[in-house]
Design a protein around this motif. Structure first.
Motif, PDB file in Angstrom:
ATOM      1  N   ALA A 256     -12.053 -30.087  25.931  1.00 12.50           N
ATOM      2  CA  ALA A 256     -12.671 -30.038  24.567  1.00 12.50           C
ATOM      3  C   ALA A 256     -14.053 -29.757  24.521  1.00 12.50           C
ATOM      4  O   ALA A 256     -14.828 -28.810  23.677  1.00 12.50           O
ATOM      5  CB  ALA A 256     -12.801 -31.610  24.088  1.00 12.50           C
ATOM      6  N   SER A 257     -14.926 -29.998  25.670  1.00 16.56           N
ATOM      7  CA  SER A 257     -16.147 -29.817  25.929  1.00 16.56           C
ATOM      8  C   SER A 257     -16.646 -29.887  27.424  1.00 16.56           C
ATOM      9  O   SER A 257     -16.043 -30.660  28.063  1.00 16.56           O
ATOM     10  CB  SER A 257     -17.154 -30.432  25.158  1.00 16.56           C
ATOM     11  OG  SER A 257     -17.357 -31.740  25.395  1.00 16.56           O
TER      12      SER A 257
ATOM     13  N   PHE B  28     -11.918 -34.065  27.628  1.00 15.95           N
ATOM     14  CA  PHE B  28     -10.516 -33.621  27.383  1.00 15.95           C
ATOM     15  C   PHE B  28      -9.848 -34.576  26.439  1.00 15.95           C
ATOM     16  O   PHE B  28     -10.065 -35.722  26.227  1.00 15.95           O
ATOM     17  CB  PHE B  28      -9.736 -34.053  28.755  1.00 15.95           C
ATOM     18  CG  PHE B  28     -10.221 -32.801  29.879  1.00 15.95           C
ATOM     19  CD1 PHE B  28      -9.355 -31.823  30.082  1.00 15.95           C
ATOM     20  CD2 PHE B  28     -11.395 -33.426  30.704  1.00 15.95           C
ATOM     21  CE1 PHE B  28     -10.080 -30.953  31.120  1.00 15.95           C
ATOM     22  CE2 PHE B  28     -11.831 -32.454  31.647  1.00 15.95           C
ATOM     23  CZ  PHE B  28     -11.065 -31.373  31.824  1.00 15.95           C
ATOM     24  N   VAL B  29      -9.040 -33.724  25.976  1.00 16.62           N
ATOM     25  CA  VAL B  29      -7.879 -34.527  24.579  1.00 16.62           C
ATOM     26  C   VAL B  29      -6.568 -34.295  25.283  1.00 16.62           C
ATOM     27  O   VAL B  29      -6.355 -33.406  25.711  1.00 16.62           O
ATOM     28  CB  VAL B  29      -8.149 -33.638  23.272  1.00 16.62           C
ATOM     29  CG1 VAL B  29      -7.047 -34.267  22.487  1.00 16.62           C
ATOM     30  CG2 VAL B  29      -9.761 -33.824  23.008  1.00 16.62           C
ATOM     31  N   ALA B  30      -5.809 -35.576  25.206  1.00 18.10           N
ATOM     32  CA  ALA B  30      -4.600 -35.662  25.619  1.00 18.10           C
ATOM     33  C   ALA B  30      -3.614 -34.941  24.298  1.00 18.10           C
ATOM     34  O   ALA B  30      -4.031 -35.296  23.282  1.00 18.10           O
ATOM     35  CB  ALA B  30      -4.410 -37.233  25.746  1.00 18.10           C
ATOM     36  N   LEU B  31      -2.866 -34.369  24.928  1.00 18.65           N
ATOM     37  CA  LEU B  31      -1.716 -33.847  23.799  1.00 18.65           C
ATOM     38  C   LEU B  31      -0.239 -34.185  24.056  1.00 18.65           C
ATOM     39  O   LEU B  31       0.074 -34.429  25.169  1.00 18.65           O
ATOM     40  CB  LEU B  31      -1.837 -32.399  24.087  1.00 18.65           C
ATOM     41  CG  LEU B  31      -2.913 -31.462  23.752  1.00 18.65           C
ATOM     42  CD1 LEU B  31      -3.137 -30.244  23.835  1.00 18.65           C
ATOM     43  CD2 LEU B  31      -3.923 -32.045  22.316  1.00 18.65           C
TER      44      LEU B  31
ATOM     45  N   TRP C 163     -24.261 -37.616  21.573  1.00 21.21           N
ATOM     46  CA  TRP C 163     -24.879 -36.275  21.831  1.00 21.21           C
ATOM     47  C   TRP C 163     -24.135 -35.158  21.392  1.00 21.21           C
ATOM     48  O   TRP C 163     -24.297 -34.223  21.034  1.00 21.21           O
ATOM     49  CB  TRP C 163     -25.532 -36.086  23.196  1.00 21.21           C
ATOM     50  CG  TRP C 163     -26.484 -37.048  23.531  1.00 21.21           C
ATOM     51  CD1 TRP C 163     -27.654 -37.603  22.475  1.00 21.21           C
ATOM     52  CD2 TRP C 163     -27.450 -37.130  24.733  1.00 21.21           C
ATOM     53  NE1 TRP C 163     -28.387 -38.231  23.177  1.00 21.21           N
ATOM     54  CE2 TRP C 163     -28.543 -38.061  24.691  1.00 21.21           C
ATOM     55  CE3 TRP C 163     -26.890 -37.001  26.072  1.00 21.21           C
ATOM     56  CZ2 TRP C 163     -29.336 -38.673  25.582  1.00 21.21           C
ATOM     57  CZ3 TRP C 163     -27.612 -37.600  27.029  1.00 21.21           C
ATOM     58  CH2 TRP C 163     -28.783 -38.201  26.834  1.00 21.21           C
ATOM     59  N   ARG C 164     -22.680 -35.331  22.009  1.00 23.51           N
ATOM     60  CA  ARG C 164     -21.587 -34.396  21.959  1.00 23.51           C
ATOM     61  C   ARG C 164     -21.418 -34.223  20.387  1.00 23.51           C
ATOM     62  O   ARG C 164     -21.019 -33.062  20.043  1.00 23.51           O
ATOM     63  CB  ARG C 164     -20.417 -34.869  22.663  1.00 23.51           C
ATOM     64  CG  ARG C 164     -20.308 -34.430  24.139  1.00 23.51           C
ATOM     65  CD  ARG C 164     -18.934 -34.917  24.726  1.00 23.51           C
ATOM     66  NE  ARG C 164     -19.214 -35.462  26.162  1.00 23.51           N
ATOM     67  CZ  ARG C 164     -19.390 -36.518  26.226  1.00 23.51           C
ATOM     68  NH1 ARG C 164     -18.853 -37.482  25.641  1.00 23.51           N
ATOM     69  NH2 ARG C 164     -19.740 -37.000  27.438  1.00 23.51           N
ATOM     70  N   LYS C 165     -21.290 -35.203  19.935  1.00 25.39           N
ATOM     71  CA  LYS C 165     -20.755 -35.160  18.329  1.00 25.39           C
ATOM     72  C   LYS C 165     -21.747 -34.630  17.699  1.00 25.39           C
ATOM     73  O   LYS C 165     -21.571 -33.526  16.868  1.00 25.39           O
ATOM     74  CB  LYS C 165     -20.675 -36.532  17.842  1.00 25.39           C
ATOM     75  CG  LYS C 165     -20.443 -36.496  16.348  1.00 25.39           C
ATOM     76  CD  LYS C 165     -20.112 -37.862  15.872  1.00 25.39           C
ATOM     77  CE  LYS C 165     -19.699 -37.921  14.498  1.00 25.39           C
ATOM     78  NZ  LYS C 165     -19.526 -38.993  13.672  1.00 25.39           N
TER      79      LYS C 165
END
Length: 171
Positions: free
Chosen positions: A58-59, A115-118, A150-152
């Motif tokens: 994701a980033s 990371f995002v889980a799918l 910070w990421r947001k």
């Protein structure tokens, strides 16, 4: 402990490689892009190990290059999940260069990735919470909420910038 929690160590990945001539730049040091690919690969393995399902990057907060890595060095990456949201995971990657002739080791770079889980339909799915145990894991876990904020903010700024940018051909 139940299946909704896992220890940081369960996602730990260690990957070591030689630094070979095709991997280097005109300064005979490891290409930054090559190291970034190693970082993403290692981090994705940690995230997948933690979630036990497919993940997507994701980033990348940053890759902070602290010391050049030369052909006399090996490059060792250590990664693990430091913090989790509902469907996202922060993964820390520590890059260690080791002079293979002297045994001297140094931190060459650090990086945080999200990371995002799918699920099978490529929709975000809940991940287990993470439990730190070592001093290093605890420090990274305790400081993760600040990095998440910070990421947001950075993501919102990126979206705002994207609305301003054009997709017109420059020619």
């Amino acid at each position: 402990m139940n299946q909704t929690t896992k220890y940081c160590k369960e996602s730990r990945v260690v990957k070591t490689s030689h630094v070979l001539p095709p991997d280097t730049n005109v300064h005979n040091t490891l290409f930054g892009g090559k190291l970034m690919a190693y970082v993403d690969d290692c981090a994705s393995l940690s995230a997948t190990r933690h979630a036990r399902c497919p993940v997507v990057t994701a980033s990348t907060d940053s890759v902070d290059f602290l010391s050049p890595i030369g052909m006399e060095d090996s490059v060792c990456l250590e990664s693990f999940v430091t913090w989790t949201g509902r469907t996202s995971m922060e993964v820390f990657v520590k890059v260690i260069a080791e002079n293979l002739m002297t045994g001297e080791r140094r931190i060459a770079a650090t990086s945080f990735l999200t990371f995002v889980a799918l699920d099978e339909h490529k929709k975000p799915v809940q991940v287990p919470q993470v439990i730190p145990q070592t001093e290093e894991e605890t420090k990274l876990n305790e400081t993760a909420a600040t990095r998440a904020a910070w990421r947001k903010q950075r993501r919102e700024e990126s979206r705002s910038l994207a609305e301003f940018l054009t997709t017109n051909k420059p020619w």
